[in-house]
Enzyme design. Structure first.
Site, short mmCIF file in Angstrom:
data_model
loop_
_atom_site.label_atom_id
_atom_site.label_comp_id
_atom_site.label_asym_id
_atom_site.label_seq_id
_atom_site.Cartn_x
_atom_site.Cartn_y
_atom_site.Cartn_z
N CYS A 5 0.74 -1.06 -0.06
CA CYS A 5 -0.01 0.08 -0.02
C CYS A 5 0.67 1.27 -0.06
CB CYS A 5 -0.77 -0.03 1.24
SG CYS A 5 -1.66 -1.65 1.30
N GLY A 18 -1.70 1.00 -4.81
CA GLY A 18 -2.88 0.34 -4.38
C GLY A 18 -3.92 1.12 -5.00
N ASN A 59 1.48 0.13 5.76
CA ASN A 59 1.91 -0.53 4.58
C ASN A 59 2.63 -1.77 4.91
OD1 ASN A 59 3.00 -1.38 1.80
ND2 ASN A 59 4.84 -0.29 2.08
N GLY A 60 1.99 -2.90 4.47
CA GLY A 60 2.76 -4.21 4.98
C GLY A 60 1.63 -5.43 5.37
N TYR A 94 9.69 -3.47 -9.16
CA TYR A 94 8.29 -3.48 -9.57
C TYR A 94 7.56 -2.33 -9.00
CZ TYR A 94 3.44 -4.47 -10.88
OH TYR A 94 2.05 -4.26 -11.27
N THR A 121 7.01 -0.37 -16.05
CA THR A 121 8.03 -0.62 -15.20
C THR A 121 9.51 -1.13 -15.77
OG1 THR A 121 6.26 -1.53 -13.47
CG2 THR A 121 8.55 -1.56 -12.83
N ASP A 134 10.51 -7.82 -19.50
CA ASP A 134 9.39 -7.37 -18.22
C ASP A 134 9.93 -7.53 -16.93
OD1 ASP A 134 6.99 -7.03 -17.29
OD2 ASP A 134 6.13 -9.01 -17.94
N ASP A 135 9.45 -6.75 -16.22
CA ASP A 135 9.91 -6.75 -14.86
C ASP A 135 10.04 -7.80 -13.82
OD1 ASP A 135 7.35 -6.63 -13.31
OD2 ASP A 135 7.00 -4.99 -14.42
#
Length: 489
Positions: A2, A30, A105-106, A260, A308, A370-371
């Site tokens: 988040c 998010g 966040n987490g 990312y 990304t 791609d990432d």
């Protein structure tokens, strides 16, 4: 994963507008919901507004006058626990002690066992399925029982206690009533937080954010990254105090921030994201250049999967001397497919979000960058699209090593079963995705690009904390996801 923002000023009257603009800069972290909590010292009360969806959809212009105060925190949600119901949205607040509101966040890996223990031990009830409510309860309960005299000292004691009880990665911002703004980070530094300062003629303001991109956007000068295991408190007079509650010495920052999640404009723990991605491309380019010399592959163009991987694709193309081309044009009005809440959404989003440039694809051997390759869904759809529009061969390059193990700290792949690399060889993955060849960045090369003090549990199964409750966590999360998907049908 988040995004959180907190702001405080000794002069400005309405910090919720600043927090709103900061959340817009963190929208990529998010898209499920957003919320803002403010505290107005003039009237001694909290104000909040939360809702599902994108930040700009949740808040309207006339709401900010109702979110008054010189302290505010905000959150943009990516669902990794619980559902997307209003009860699971952040920030959360309680009136006692002192008035305490937080957002984070987490993930907390031992959330379920702690909740069960509290229910049995003291009959504690919870109104959500989100670990932020548990964190709020644990902080408040220690502060109430504390013998310390000053509220800030009680908060420091509570955060120290929390670090011993919680198993996980977290970056928390909070409001301590009329006293000030605070933030703290898990002892291993898995989840990021940074501090910015702005000095104007009218006074001083501080901002705390998951990423430095929000500080830049709001005009704050970067001051520091909040250290792993550090509690930072900023009083209403904008005096800053730091407490170190960590006894851990092993720093394990989430490698996925650079690969990312984080915005290219950000620096995370003083490592510029853009630069790290450039280096990843150069490292891969050196290895691929040797493959070109051995005639193992013969690409005509280097193509990124936007957005990304664009940075790495540019430096890779420069390193091997092959033209860089944009063959997949992103629809800006479609969610990031990786963080959508269920597999069906992710698959349909791929069709909507990328438009092929047919003239550049037909007849070409493509080196596709791609990432990461997580579930393989997006990669398979993109490769199929490229071949449908005339690509002769597609070699896929991933700037992340194979993701073989679940994440328990805030990225939503809690089970090995959904990871394409968990039980397949690279050749088998290539066949399933439909590419002619698959090339991964190696873990040692990742260390070269970012540094050694990384959490790479999802790459090698070596986690910074105990994963004893990992299977329970994964099973519960899978059950939640199915319930959410069922509710949307």
């Amino acid at each position: 994963m988040c995004g959180v923002v907190g702001a405080i000023s000794n002069s400005k009257e309405n910090l919720s507008i600043e927090v709103y603009r900061g959340l817009l800069a963190l929208q990529h972290r998010g898209q499920d919901g957003a919320g803002i909590l403010s505290y107005d010292d003039e009237v001694g009360r909290f104000y909040q507004h939360k809702g599902r969806g994108l930040v700009a959809d949740v808040f309207k212009e006339n709401q900010f006058s109702q979110l008054s105060g010189k302290i505010a925190i905000g959150h943009t949600r990516y669902t990794t626990v619980g559902s997307n119901s209003l009860s699971d949205l952040q920030p959360v607040v309680q009136g006692h002690p002192y008035g305490l509101g937080i957002a984070h966040n987490g993930n907390t890996l031992n959330y379920l066992s702690l909740v069960d223990y509290l229910r049995m031990e003291s009959g504690t009830g919870f109104t959500s399925c989100n670990d932020i409510e548990l964190i709020l309860y644990l902080l408040g309960s220690v502060m109430i029982k504390s013998k310390k005299h000053k509220p800030v000292e009680r908060l420091a004691e509570a955060v120290s206690s929390l670090g011993e009880k919680l198993n996980g990665g977290y970056g928390v911002v909070g409001i301590l009533g009329s006293y000030g703004l605070f933030a703290f980070r898990d002892p291993h530094g898995i989840r990021p937080l940074c501090l910015g300062k702005r000095v104007e003629a009218s006074g001083v303001s501080y901002c705390i954010s998951s990423e430095s991109v929000a500080l830049n956007y709001l005009g704050f000068e970067f001051v520091k990254d909040i250290a792993p295991g550090e509690l930072l408190f900023i009083s209403k007079d904008c005096e800053v105090t730091s407490f170190n509650f960590s006894k851990k010495s092993v720093i394990s920052r989430c490698m996925f921030e650079w690969v990312y999640f984080a915005s290219a404009e950000s620096s995370v723990d003083s490592i510029p994201v853009y630069k790290a991605r450039l280096v990843m491309g150069v490292i891969l380019g050196r290895r691929i250049r040797k493959m070109l010399e051995r005639l193992e592959i013969a690409p005509d163009i280097v193509v990124p999967v936007p957005d990304t991987s664009r940075t790495s694709a540019i430096s890779l193309a420069e390193t091997i001397g092959i033209p860089y081309r944009e063959c997949l044009i992103k629809n800006r009005y479609v969610h990031r497919s990786f963080i959508l809440s269920d597999q069906e959404k992710r698959e349909s989003a791929v069709e909507l979000k990328l438009g092929p440039v047919k003239s550049e694809i037909i007849g070409k051997n493509i080196l596709l960058v791609d990432d990461s390759v997580v579930r393989g869904t997006t990669s398979k759809r993109i490769v199929s699209m490229l071949k449908k529009y005339g690509a002769k061969k597609v070699t896929l390059v991933s700037t992340s090593p194979p993701i073989t193990h679940p994440c328990f700290y805030g990225v939503d792949f809690p089970s090995e079963k959904e990871l394409i690399a968990s039980n397949k060889s690279i050749d088998d993955i290539a066949i399933e995705i439909g590419v002619d060849r698959l090339i991964y960045l190696e873990i040692e090369e990742l260390y070269q690009a970012i540094g050694n003090d990384l959490c790479v549990g999802c790459l090698n199964g070596s986690y910074p904390t105990s994963t004893f409750e990992g299977k329970t966590f994964a099973n519960h999360r899978i059950k939640e996801s199915k319930q959410v998907a069922g509710a949307l049908i």
